[in-house]
Design a protein around this motif. Sequence first.
Motif, PDB file in Angstrom:
ATOM      1  N   THR A 388      -1.921   1.784  -0.754  1.00 25.18           N
ATOM      2  CA  THR A 388      -2.754   2.977  -0.608  1.00 25.18           C
ATOM      3  C   THR A 388      -3.472   3.333  -1.906  1.00 25.18           C
ATOM      4  OG1 THR A 388      -0.885   4.418  -1.160  1.00 25.18           O
ATOM      5  CG2 THR A 388      -1.233   3.878   1.170  1.00 25.18           C
ATOM      6  N   ALA A 389      -2.811   3.078  -3.042  1.00 25.67           N
ATOM      7  CA  ALA A 389      -3.435   3.348  -4.338  1.00 25.67           C
ATOM      8  C   ALA A 389      -4.262   2.176  -4.829  1.00 25.67           C
ATOM      9  CB  ALA A 389      -2.377   3.704  -5.371  1.00 25.67           C
ATOM     10  N   ASP A 390      -3.935   0.982  -4.399  1.00 23.28           N
ATOM     11  CA  ASP A 390      -4.648  -0.225  -4.825  1.00 23.28           C
ATOM     12  C   ASP A 390      -4.929  -1.073  -3.588  1.00 23.28           C
ATOM     13  OD1 ASP A 390      -5.723  -2.415  -6.042  1.00 23.28           O
ATOM     14  OD2 ASP A 390      -4.012  -2.820  -7.366  1.00 23.28           O
ATOM     15  N   PRO A 391      -6.128  -0.993  -3.037  1.00 17.22           N
ATOM     16  CA  PRO A 391      -6.431  -1.739  -1.792  1.00 17.22           C
ATOM     17  C   PRO A 391      -6.322  -3.251  -1.935  1.00 17.22           C
ATOM     18  CG  PRO A 391      -8.061  -0.025  -2.216  1.00 17.22           C
ATOM     19  CD  PRO A 391      -7.237  -0.127  -3.448  1.00 17.22           C
ATOM     20  N   ASP A 392      -6.405  -3.765  -3.177  1.00 17.14           N
ATOM     21  CA  ASP A 392      -6.337  -5.219  -3.379  1.00 17.14           C
ATOM     22  C   ASP A 392      -4.921  -5.765  -3.201  1.00 17.14           C
ATOM     23  OD1 ASP A 392      -9.033  -5.215  -3.907  1.00 17.14           O
ATOM     24  OD2 ASP A 392      -8.739  -4.989  -6.088  1.00 17.14           O
ATOM     25  N   TYR A 393      -3.923  -4.888  -3.228  1.00 18.31           N
ATOM     26  CA  TYR A 393      -2.532  -5.338  -3.084  1.00 18.31           C
ATOM     27  C   TYR A 393      -2.183  -5.469  -1.609  1.00 18.31           C
ATOM     28  CZ  TYR A 393       2.576  -5.290  -3.205  1.00 18.31           C
ATOM     29  OH  TYR A 393       3.907  -5.596  -3.023  1.00 18.31           O
TER      30      TYR A 393
END
Length: 852
Positions: A388-393
């Motif tokens: 949610t904080a880092d879409p790339d993860y």
Amino acid sequence: MFVFKVANTVENNEQENSEAQPNKRRRKKSIVWEHFTVENAGAGCTRACCKRCKQTFAYSSGSKVAGTSHLKRHIALGTCPVIRRREEKNQLTPYFPPSKSGATGSATDPPKRRYRGGMYSPNFSFDPDRCRQEVAEMIIMHEYQLHMVEHPAFISFVKNLQPRFDLVNFNTVQGDCVAIYLREKQDLVKLLGGLPGRINLTLDMWSSNQTLGYVTLTGHFIDVDWKLNRRILNVVMVPSPHSGDALSHAVGICLGDWGLENKLFTLTLDKGITTDSEPGSLRGYLSVKNTNVLDGQLLIEHCYAQVLTSLAQDALGAMAEIVNKVRESVKYVKTSQVQEEKFLELKQQLQVPSMKSLSFDDQTQWNTTYLMLVAAMELKEVFSCLDTADPDYSLAPSMNEWKQVETLCTILKLLYDAASILTGPTCPTANLYFHEVWKLQLEITLAAMSEDAFISDLTKPLKEKFDQYWNDCKLVLAMAVVMDPRFKMKLVEFSFGKLYGEEASIFTNIIDESIHELFSEYIVQPHILQPQMGETQMEQPLLLTSGYMELDNADNEISNETAVDAANITANDIANGISNDTANGAGTDAGNEAGTETGIEAGTETAIDAGHEVAIDAGHEVATDAGHEAVNDTVTEVANDTGSEAVNESANGTANEGVIGTSNEAASEGVIGIANETINEEVIGMVNETVNEEVLGTSNEAAIETVDEMVIDKIELPHISPKGGPPLLPGGDRLLDFDVFISELSGTQQTKSELDQYLEESLLPRTMEFDILGWWKLNNLKYPTLSKLARDILSISLSTVGPESVFNTAGNKLDTYRSSLRPETVEALICAKDWLQYAAKEPSNAPLKLEY
């Protein structure tokens, strides 16, 4: 003007402070005071005295201080005659670095400022041999390449550090390393030469880039001070590491090299480095070299550390996909500072209480993978919300996968804790292994029977592998924990009850029988007890009456008439008392027949031959023995042994010798001869050997009572005093019956071995800081034979690897460089590094040079 006022103000403040604190002295910080002392010269004056040449210099006069510059010049510029002579003797010239202008410094240049904190010693003696030794030890301890001494960067460094040092080449430094190895080996030979017990060997195979193998043999033993030692003894190159006799060949070289052919106790190896026929070959070899230790059964075929590593690899391999997903998640966070900051910020928002930080794992060390999984599992909530904080993860494991990771961590924790005893600063004694192994066996067994299908499927393969290890090693493990006075057989009974249930007694009896068998083998071995320094001798048992009367011959002068009377009374009493009591009360048909025949034949001859000899020599030999050994020992021993079968035959024969077919006088003389010759040589000797096993406990009460009265009422010992002192045994001594009482009391007690006595004694309190080797050292004299067994068992090592390789999954392998060296050099480098860790470093007396 302003500056002048400030200066005056400072001076006034200093004077006020000096007047306010007249007794406070400033600590001397100059380095010259290492070479000078301050001496009072009278009238408020002090002088500085050189410690070497004793020359004095002005230092202070009243409130004026001369300073230390002239003292430095005396030391640094060679003014001191003692320092100058020493330098001339060593033919040394001080080295001064070139000045900034390019000119070389000289002795007349003013010394540079020396900053505090360094060591000042102008009396420096450069020793090139010492420097070469230090270079060799540096290469050994840090495993540097021998060719580093020929590297250009190292040569440049040494030239700038000390231009007078003669650089060495590869061959020279190789010889220096071998010389250090030989020097340390001499010290180890002396240590092993005085080894009081046996030695245990562990074998580990190292591979190389070639097809060669290297067998590392490590010795484990307890020295005379009861300290556990671990030393690498040999590194043997084997051309064919997978041949059937490779390990046996290496063991033979090791035992012959160190002279340990008759001191081998156990062998520990790793099943993974052996062929199918190798364990049988080693077991036969061990049986031949040490036939007295359970016929070579103490061969440990599995390395404890390698077994735990194998179980961890199996568990991680079963969940390789999930473990790799966690590893990639950790890598995603740790490889970018921005991503790590986002991760930490999200952790704070979610208020996750974990204090662990993420870390990469080394896949060749399974403990690092376990620690990585534990940290990631505690932060699983952060990973689950990181997308949610880092879409790339997009690598977050599912909740079910996190649950499986938690189960995996529980199993790995059992293995991690079980391996912790191998990673401590000291080598563990053998008794410590049992606690970890039996608990691990129980936990894995319970997990394999779990109703959870995932847990059961994950642990069943582990249980099958660990069952084999437990079955092969439980004998050695159990015998080792029996040597712990806090547990003994009780812990074996308790743990086996948990593991085997109703069948526990079968396995417990096997352990009990095996340790008794091993102890009996130690009994038949020659044993010489040598008390160690600081240990006191065990008090000798109190002897009977004769033990109180060890006097000089000059103090034992008794008339011939008194001696003959005492001997006749004794002979008559023995003859009458024993013949009547034995014939009427306790005699048997065999005793009467033996007594009659012996009496007819021996009585007459003894009365004629032995009687005359006793009568003649009574004043010289029997005089002392009548009151010392012949009377008391004969009466007391016969009194104790009258009821036994072995002594009945001798007693009946002795009694009848003086009664049947002879007169009282002949009987008296005959029995005296028998008492002095037969009783003392045969009966007493027999009693000393068998009284505690066969005779005592079966004594005839009637015989004891009769002879007890005879000792008290009829025998009157002469008054003998030691060298003019008071009598040791006055005529009215009433403690003679006490001696008989003690003999009777000890005879009723069943003789028990040291092992049985040890096992029946109560357990010691279970404390964590218990020093088991210290306890056996204190009880060495109490259990002389059992302590030898404990010394050998407690030094057994169940792991073949060192603390640095406990979690290693890649195996030991020589690097490419060392594989190119000669086998002798490889052995010298590996062994010398191990030995230098234990060698006492002698403080160097050579001063260090300080350039300034």
